[in-house]
Structure formats: C-alpha cells, structure tokens
Design a protein around this motif. Structure first.
Motif, mmCIF file in Angstrom:
data_model
loop_
_atom_site.group_PDB
_atom_site.id
_atom_site.type_symbol
_atom_site.label_atom_id
_atom_site.label_comp_id
_atom_site.label_asym_id
_atom_site.label_seq_id
_atom_site.Cartn_x
_atom_site.Cartn_y
_atom_site.Cartn_z
ATOM 1 N N ARG A 84 0.759 -1.225 0.111
ATOM 2 C CA ARG A 84 -0.175 -0.039 -0.039
ATOM 3 C C ARG A 84 0.821 1.413 -0.108
ATOM 4 O O ARG A 84 0.357 2.031 -0.788
ATOM 5 N N GLN A 85 1.739 1.287 0.776
ATOM 6 C CA GLN A 85 2.932 2.317 0.883
ATOM 7 C C GLN A 85 3.718 2.624 -0.494
ATOM 8 O O GLN A 85 3.959 3.806 -0.786
ATOM 9 N N ALA A 86 3.859 1.542 -1.234
ATOM 10 C CA ALA A 86 4.392 1.855 -2.520
ATOM 11 C C ALA A 86 3.474 2.178 -3.311
ATOM 12 O O ALA A 86 3.732 2.453 -4.651
ATOM 13 N N GLY A 87 1.939 2.197 -3.251
ATOM 14 C CA GLY A 87 1.177 2.985 -3.877
ATOM 15 C C GLY A 87 0.067 2.077 -4.527
ATOM 16 O O GLY A 87 -0.799 2.493 -5.278
ATOM 17 N N ALA A 88 -0.157 0.954 -3.958
ATOM 18 C CA ALA A 88 -1.097 0.100 -4.032
ATOM 19 C C ALA A 88 -2.334 0.578 -3.398
ATOM 20 O O ALA A 88 -2.473 0.956 -2.309
ATOM 21 N N LYS A 89 -3.763 0.776 -3.876
ATOM 22 C CA LYS A 89 -4.568 1.562 -3.666
ATOM 23 C C LYS A 89 -5.805 0.660 -3.192
ATOM 24 O O LYS A 89 -6.454 0.557 -2.161
ATOM 25 N N HIS A 90 -6.155 -0.486 -3.882
ATOM 26 C CA HIS A 90 -7.197 -1.483 -3.665
ATOM 27 C C HIS A 90 -6.605 -3.020 -3.807
ATOM 28 O O HIS A 90 -6.107 -3.449 -4.443
ATOM 29 N N LEU A 91 -6.704 -3.500 -2.486
ATOM 30 C CA LEU A 91 -6.246 -5.012 -2.433
ATOM 31 C C LEU A 91 -7.642 -5.685 -2.237
ATOM 32 O O LEU A 91 -8.460 -5.781 -1.438
ATOM 33 N N VAL A 92 -7.813 -6.720 -3.401
ATOM 34 C CA VAL A 92 -8.816 -7.519 -3.453
ATOM 35 C C VAL A 92 -8.440 -9.166 -3.337
ATOM 36 O O VAL A 92 -7.345 -9.413 -3.703
ATOM 37 N N MET A 93 -9.340 -9.990 -2.740
ATOM 38 C CA MET A 93 -9.270 -11.413 -2.817
ATOM 39 C C MET A 93 -10.270 -12.057 -3.403
ATOM 40 O O MET A 93 -11.557 -11.648 -3.082
ATOM 41 N N LEU A 94 -9.956 -12.940 -4.306
ATOM 42 C CA LEU A 94 -11.074 -13.518 -5.070
ATOM 43 C C LEU A 94 -10.545 -15.073 -4.688
ATOM 44 O O LEU A 94 -9.456 -15.562 -4.998
ATOM 45 N N THR A 95 -11.731 -15.831 -4.387
ATOM 46 C CA THR A 95 -11.342 -17.163 -3.847
ATOM 47 C C THR A 95 -12.572 -18.332 -4.188
ATOM 48 O O THR A 95 -13.485 -17.759 -4.320
ATOM 49 N N GLY A 96 -12.255 -19.414 -4.805
ATOM 50 C CA GLY A 96 -13.195 -20.484 -4.683
ATOM 51 C C GLY A 96 -13.557 -21.110 -3.474
ATOM 52 O O GLY A 96 -14.564 -21.721 -3.299
ATOM 53 N N ASP A 97 -13.037 -20.661 -2.236
ATOM 54 C CA ASP A 97 -13.076 -21.181 -0.906
ATOM 55 C C ASP A 97 -14.482 -20.554 -0.423
ATOM 56 O O ASP A 97 -14.942 -19.555 -1.115
ATOM 57 N N ASN A 98 -14.971 -21.098 0.584
ATOM 58 C CA ASN A 98 -16.242 -20.833 1.226
ATOM 59 C C ASN A 98 -16.137 -19.077 1.770
ATOM 60 O O ASN A 98 -15.205 -18.939 2.382
ATOM 61 N N ARG A 99 -17.234 -18.761 2.039
ATOM 62 C CA ARG A 99 -17.235 -17.362 2.411
ATOM 63 C C ARG A 99 -16.832 -17.108 3.824
ATOM 64 O O ARG A 99 -15.958 -15.866 4.113
ATOM 65 N N VAL A 100 -16.962 -17.994 4.721
ATOM 66 C CA VAL A 100 -16.663 -17.761 6.072
ATOM 67 C C VAL A 100 -15.171 -17.724 6.250
ATOM 68 O O VAL A 100 -14.506 -16.806 6.699
ATOM 69 N N THR A 101 -14.455 -18.735 5.669
ATOM 70 C CA THR A 101 -12.990 -18.763 5.550
ATOM 71 C C THR A 101 -12.637 -17.619 4.956
ATOM 72 O O THR A 101 -11.315 -16.887 5.342
ATOM 73 N N ALA A 102 -12.789 -17.123 3.701
ATOM 74 C CA ALA A 102 -12.458 -16.234 3.028
ATOM 75 C C ALA A 102 -12.444 -14.756 3.710
ATOM 76 O O ALA A 102 -11.679 -13.909 3.819
ATOM 77 N N ALA A 103 -13.563 -14.544 4.530
ATOM 78 C CA ALA A 103 -14.001 -13.411 5.225
ATOM 79 C C ALA A 103 -12.855 -13.358 6.421
ATOM 80 O O ALA A 103 -12.362 -12.283 6.562
ATOM 81 N N ALA A 104 -12.666 -14.524 7.015
ATOM 82 C CA ALA A 104 -11.585 -14.648 8.155
ATOM 83 C C ALA A 104 -10.208 -14.144 7.695
ATOM 84 O O ALA A 104 -9.564 -13.327 8.188
ATOM 85 N N VAL A 105 -9.793 -14.738 6.580
ATOM 86 C CA VAL A 105 -8.630 -14.487 6.053
ATOM 87 C C VAL A 105 -8.459 -12.750 5.532
ATOM 88 O O VAL A 105 -7.518 -12.327 5.751
#
Lengths: 76, 623
Positions: free
Chosen positions: B457-478
């Motif tokens: 982020r400090q280097a200039g990344a504005k938006h960090l997104v995760m896309l996964t085939g895994d289930n919602r609960v696990t994804a949200a926790a990560v």
C-alpha cells in the motif's frame, strides 16, 4: 522453416547495428523470422536447411563486421 | 571483409592514437610553431579516426539504413574539405571515445544477465557403464544420463538425485539464497550450486529445456522487448536520422553556409534519445532478475508501474495452500492425548482434514500407531468411529456427535463459535460419549503477509482484493486477518475473470497475483499477470511478471522497481530532449559548433547510462 539458429555475437553497442543485422539475415533466401537481441548480443533466426546452411548465415553476419562467437542450431 | 573486422578490433588503438595526435597538434599550437604543425597532426587524426566510422556507415547503408555514423562521416569529410581539421579531428575522436565509454557502461547495465549465464556450467561429468565419467557438453547430455556433481559445482542439468546427498543453494532459480537439503529422489535444477556434499543426478531436462535456461532466455528476451515509448522512439529515430540529412541540405541550400550545414549534421545525432529508454529497462529488468523477479519486458514494466488494484488468489498465494491444525482445545485430557486419539482415527480415513491432523502428529512425534484400533467405520459426511485402545472413539463434525447423542457444554460451544468465526474447519473428538477435544483446521496464511501488504500500500497500491473459490466464512476470516479491502468467495475461475474485467471497466489498473496453475485466465485478462510460483515451468510461461520465490517481499520490491524504472525512463527521455533543445538554442545563439556539439552529445549519452545504472542496485545490493 525447419531449423532455428542462435548466434552469439560480441557485445552490440549501436542500436543501428540491430536493423543492419536483422535486414541482412532476413534478406537471405530460406530465412523466416529473425530476431536480434541487442542486449544479449544474440541473433535468432528460423531457416530452411534445404535452402540455406547455418554456415552461410553466420557468414552473412560476419560479413557485416561482427564476430560470431558461437553458433547453435536446433530442430523446430 | 576480414579488413573490416580487423579495423573494428583496432578501434581502441585508433581512438587513443587520434587523442595523442590531437594533443600533439595543440601542443604545437601553444608552442607557437607554424600553423602547419597544428593542422598536420589533426588532419592525420581525422583521417585515421573516420575510417571505422565510415565503414559502419557504409555497411548500414548497404542494408538500407541511414545511420548516425553516416551523418558523422559526411560532417567530418565536409569539415576536412573546408580545412577545419581541428573540428573534424575532435568530432571523430569524441564519437569513438563516446562509443568506447558507452560500451563499457552498457556492459555494466547488462552485467546481471551475464552473471546469471556465467554460473551455468558448459560441461557435465556423465557417468559411464564402466564407472568412469566423461566430460560432455551440456547440450549433448541425454535425458536419463547420470551426471556426477561435486561440492562447489553448479548442476549441469535438471534432474532427480539418484545417489549421494548434500545441500544445494537454489538462488539461481528461486532467488532465495538458502541451503536446501538434497537426497535420493529430490529434484535439482541446473544452475543451482551444490554447496556441500556430492550427488549423482539422473537428467530429466537438458540444454535449453532446463528451468534455468528458460529463465535466462526469458530475461534476455525481456530486455529486448520494447515498451511503447521505446517503440515510438525507434520509429521516430528511423525517420529522424534521414530527416536530419535533409534538413542539413535545406540549411545549405538556403544559407549557402557549408559549415552551418555540417554542424546541423553533428548536432542532429539522436544519441541519448535512442539509448535512454532501453538502458533504463535493461538495468531495471536486471535488478529484478538478480532477485528472482522476472519482468517480461518494457511493456510489462510500464503496465506494472501503473497498477493501483491488486487482486489476489487466496489458496497457495495469500495462504500456504495446505491445511494445518491451527487450534487444539482439550477437555479433561491433555492436548497430546486428544491429538494422538485423533491421529489414530484419521490414519484410516482419506479426508483432507485428516491429513492436517496426521501432519501435526508427525511434527509433534505423537506415537498414534501404538494405539490398537478396531471396528473402524467411516460415516460419509460426518467423520470416523472406531474402538481405540478399548474405548469407543469418534472424530468428526457436529452431525456425528448428534448421531451418537453427545452434547456440547457451554464452554465447548463458545470455543466452537470462536473457531468458526476464524474460518477454521472443525473436528470434534469424543471418547466414550464425552467430548474430549476440539481441533481447528485451516489453510494457514503465509507468515508476514499482512505486514507486506501494508508495504505494498505504501508503495502505491490503492485497492487490495481477494478472489477465491473457497467458502465465505474462511475467505472473510483471511480477509480480516490481512486487512484486505474487498473479498469475493465461492467463485469459479471464469467468475474471477468477470471481477477482473469489472475493475478494468471502472478504470482501475489491475494486477492479478496467482500461482499460475489454475488462474491462467485471470492472469491473462488482468493488465499485469503476476505468477507466484517456486520456479515451475507453468509459472514462468504464464504471467507478465514471474516471482520465482513465493514471497510478498519480492512482490513489493517488484512493484517499487517497476515504478522506479518507469520514472528513470522518463528522466532519460527528458534529459535527451533537453539536450537537443539546448544544442539547437546554442546553434542559433552561436555558441555551439561541431566539436562542442559532439561533446555535449556524448556527455548526455553517458549521463543517461549513469542515470540508468542507479537502478542496478535499487533496493540494496545482492551478492
């Protein structure tokens, strides 16, 4: 185009050498795509060995005034 | 054409000879000798120094290219004709000397690749049926041949260890300098160094097919893959050089000033402009290559520098991609007892969660195999039951507990809720109708990722997104753990592509970071595909940027490097254009002539090369 030649040259310094080598190799009958890697000092070309030999091609480059250090030929 | 090659070889001698003659001429001038003694050495200097330049010009012309050398040759011949021997001598000398320095400094920017190729051995000691070894060219080693590798030597082939043991430094393919233990059955890679021990390696890939050879080829190609700016400049230079010739003619036709016309020829050389952009990329790509970061060319560098949105695949990228036991709760027993029972039960099931339990038992040296297990039953979708050391035991989910009439205490319910919140999968262990343990199993986040993402982020990344085939609960926790901005779960590969396209439609510049194996469509769709894999072929071929080691530190460095390289390219273009403008003004104002113009030109070429060289050690030196 059944073969590929990779020639390692001495260090290339002038970008105009590029155009020169590329043109000369390309205009040799029996040669397909030609790529000159300026920074690596390599010439890569596809050719048909029934029309032109690898020796002829390295001769073409040598005639332009560049030393060909090493030649590798591969089947495509 | 032997003569031409011979002359090329003598160019350094010619350069120094002409410098000496110029010195001699000026010495004679200041000594007050007759003008003849000033003119003679300079005329000779011009004559010998123009020869290699003219030869280059001629061979270029034969290939229908109007080169810079041609402009210089015409100018020098012109100056010679009108008797400006000092101008012609200095211009030729500066041109040759500039080329000489250019060659030396360019070699520095290319050194990273040279150092890469230098470690690759050219011969391999191939084991013969009679037990001796024969030194064979690496290209002639056959697949299946056994080669001997000694301490301190580099592996000549990709292969499998078939005898001996030792430690290999795999920095050449992973960018990570660390001794990795190698023994029978382990894979080794060409170009990596056997720092200790001795190995017999059965070749699986040889010559240009090894991972290392592919890396070298890729980097060589990358350094010559031009950015849009470079392509534009190349096209520009193609017309620019002949245009300068025309302009000089026009100037002469209008002003009848021969000296002015040939001065235009010298000043018009597009030197720094042509060399400025490529040299930045070569240095930047070289910097990455030394760290196991392969950026496939100037276009990739440009696009990477513009990225504001990073889209990550979860499994295998943000996480290790393998499940592990993350929590053990024991009720009325020790954790070791719980895990030993669990391992004894899971040893007979093929469930993926069971693997995590067995790994845990293995690393904690729990002797579960000593327990007597009988009546083993797998209950589909629930778990396993068996008689373990004479007790009725079961391992599984809550449905299994319900089926056996086992209930949870409030404390156990609280533990369950907390683990579920963290995205873990649960295994309950019940013995003789009592819950004895609760095990949390999860795909573990790579260590240090949260902090590295912060740096991104400090280097200039504005938006960090995760896309996964895994289930919602696990994804949200990560996502919570890592502080991501956006997360989408339970996606199919093609749905990931849709999200990437959506971001692009919003005007975001998207980098997709994945392992290069199952997310190739997304890697290809994103503005920049970043393949994070430990030197696998697939990873090298997919993706515009390849991180040989799966490390987020490398990702952040690559991002900063891309920005820095693009900035460097811009600086060089600005310097080059400023120089041309300065020369033009100088010519009009009358304080720039041929020799001084050539000096400024050659100096500016060195300035852009030196500027690019700063990139080589960006982010600290690598050994």
């Amino acid at each position: 185009m059944n073969k590929k030649i990779i020639m390692q040259l001495d260090e290339l310094t002038c970008p105009s050498c590029l155009t020169k080598i590329e043109g000369a190799v390309k205009n040799t009958p029996g040669v397909g795509t030609v790529k000159v890697l300026f920074n690596a000092g390599k010439v890569k070309a596809e050719f048909d060995d029934s029309q032109v030999s690898a020796d002829t091609l390295s001769g073409v480059v040598a005639k332009l005034g560049y030393t060909v250090q090493q030649v590798k030929v591969k089947d495509l | 054409m032997k003569l031409q090659q011979w002359i090329q070889k003598q160019t350094p001698a010619i350069t120094w000879g002409s410098a000496a003659l110029i010195g001699l001429g000026y010495a004679a001038k200041f000594a007050g000798l007759a003008p003849f003694w000033f003119a003679l050495p300079l005329a000779v200097a011009s004559l010998i120094a123009v020869v290699p330049i003219a030869l280059h010009a001629w061979s270029a012309l034969a290939a229908k290219v109007i080169s810079i050398e041609l402009l210089v040759t015409i100018a020098v011949v012109g100056a010679f004709i009108i008797g400006e021997y000092n101008e012609s001598a200095i211009v030729t000398f500066l041109f040759l000397f500039g080329n000489f320095l250019e060659q030396k400094t360019l070699a520095k920017t290319r050194a990273s690749i040279k150092s890469l190729t230098a470690i690759a051995p050219t011969t391999a000691a191939v084991l013969q049926p009679d037990g001796t070894t024969v030194a064979t060219d690496v290209d002639d080693v056959e697949i299946g041949d056994v080669v001997m590798v000694k301490t301190g030597a580099a592996m000549p082939v990709d292969g499998t260890v078939s005898g001996g043991s030792g430690y290999a430094d795999e920095a050449a393919v992973t960018g990570e300098s660390r001794a990795v233990r190698k023994q029978r059955g382990d894979a080794v890679y060409a170009g990596t160094i056997l720092s200790d021990g001795a190995l017999e390696v059965t070749a699986t890939k040889v010559g240009d097919d090894t991972t290392f050879a592919k890396i070298v080829e890729l980097v060589e190609d990358a350094q010559d893959t031009k950015s849009h700016a470079e392509k534009f400049i190349d096209r520009f230079a193609q017309y620019y050089t002949p245009a300068v010739l025309l302009i000089a003619l026009v100037v002469f036709a209008v002003s009848h000033d021969f000296k002015l016309a040939i001065t235009v020829l010298v000043l018009g050389c597009p030197g720094a402009l042509v060399i400025g952009a490529p040299v930045s990329n070569v240095a930047g790509i070289g910097n990455g290559a030394k760290r196991g970061i392969l950026v496939k060319g100037g276009t990739a560098m440009d696009a990477f520098a513009r990225v504001d949105t990073f889209v990550f695949d979860k499994t295998g990228t943000l996480t290790k991609g393998e499940t592990a036991v993350t929590a053990v709760h024991a009720y009325g027993a020790t954790k070791a007892t719980v895990m030993t029972t669990a391992a004894a039960l899971e040893a007979l099931s093929a469930h993926p969660l069971g693997r995590a339990v067995l790994d845990y038992a293995g690393t904690h040296q729990l002797d579960y195999q000593a327990l007597a297990v009988a009546d083993h039953q797998t209950v589909q979708g629930q778990g396993v039951t068996a008689q373990v050391a004479g007790h009725t035991a079961c391992a599984g989910n809550e449905k299994l507990l319900a089926a056996h009439g086992v209930t949870l205490t409030p404390a156990q319910q609280a533990d369950r809720d907390a683990l579920q919140q963290s995205g873990s999968s649960l295994i309950f262990i019940a013995v003789d109708g009592q819950v004895q343990g609760l095990i949390g199993v999860a795909d573990v986040v790579r260590p240090g990722v949260a902090a590295q993402l912060q740096q991104l982020r400090q280097a200039g990344a504005k938006h960090l997104v995760m896309l996964t085939g895994d289930n919602r609960v696990t994804a949200a926790a990560v996502a919570r753990e890592l502080g991501l901005d956006e997360v989408h779960a339970e996606l199919m590969p093609e749905q990931k592509v849709t999200y990437v396209k959506q971001f692009q439609a919003n005007g975001q510049h998207v980098a997709f970071v994945g392992d290069g194996i199952n997310d190739s469509p997304s890697l290809a769709t994103a503005d920049i595909g970043i393949a994070m894999g430990s030197g696998t072929d697939v990873a090298i071929e997919t993706g515009d940027v390849v991180l040989m080691q799966s490390s987020f530190a490398a990702l952040t460095h690559a991002f900063r490097l891309a920005k820095k390289t693009v900035l460097n390219t811009r600086e060089n273009v600005v310097i080059a254009i400023a120089v041309v403008a300065f020369l033009l003004l100088g010519l009009i104002a009358g304080f720039i002539y041929m020799a001084s113009g050539m000096f400024v030109h050659e100096a500016s070429i060195l300035v852009v090369i030196f500027n690019a060289m700063r990139l080589i050690n960006f982010g600290g030196r690598v050994k």
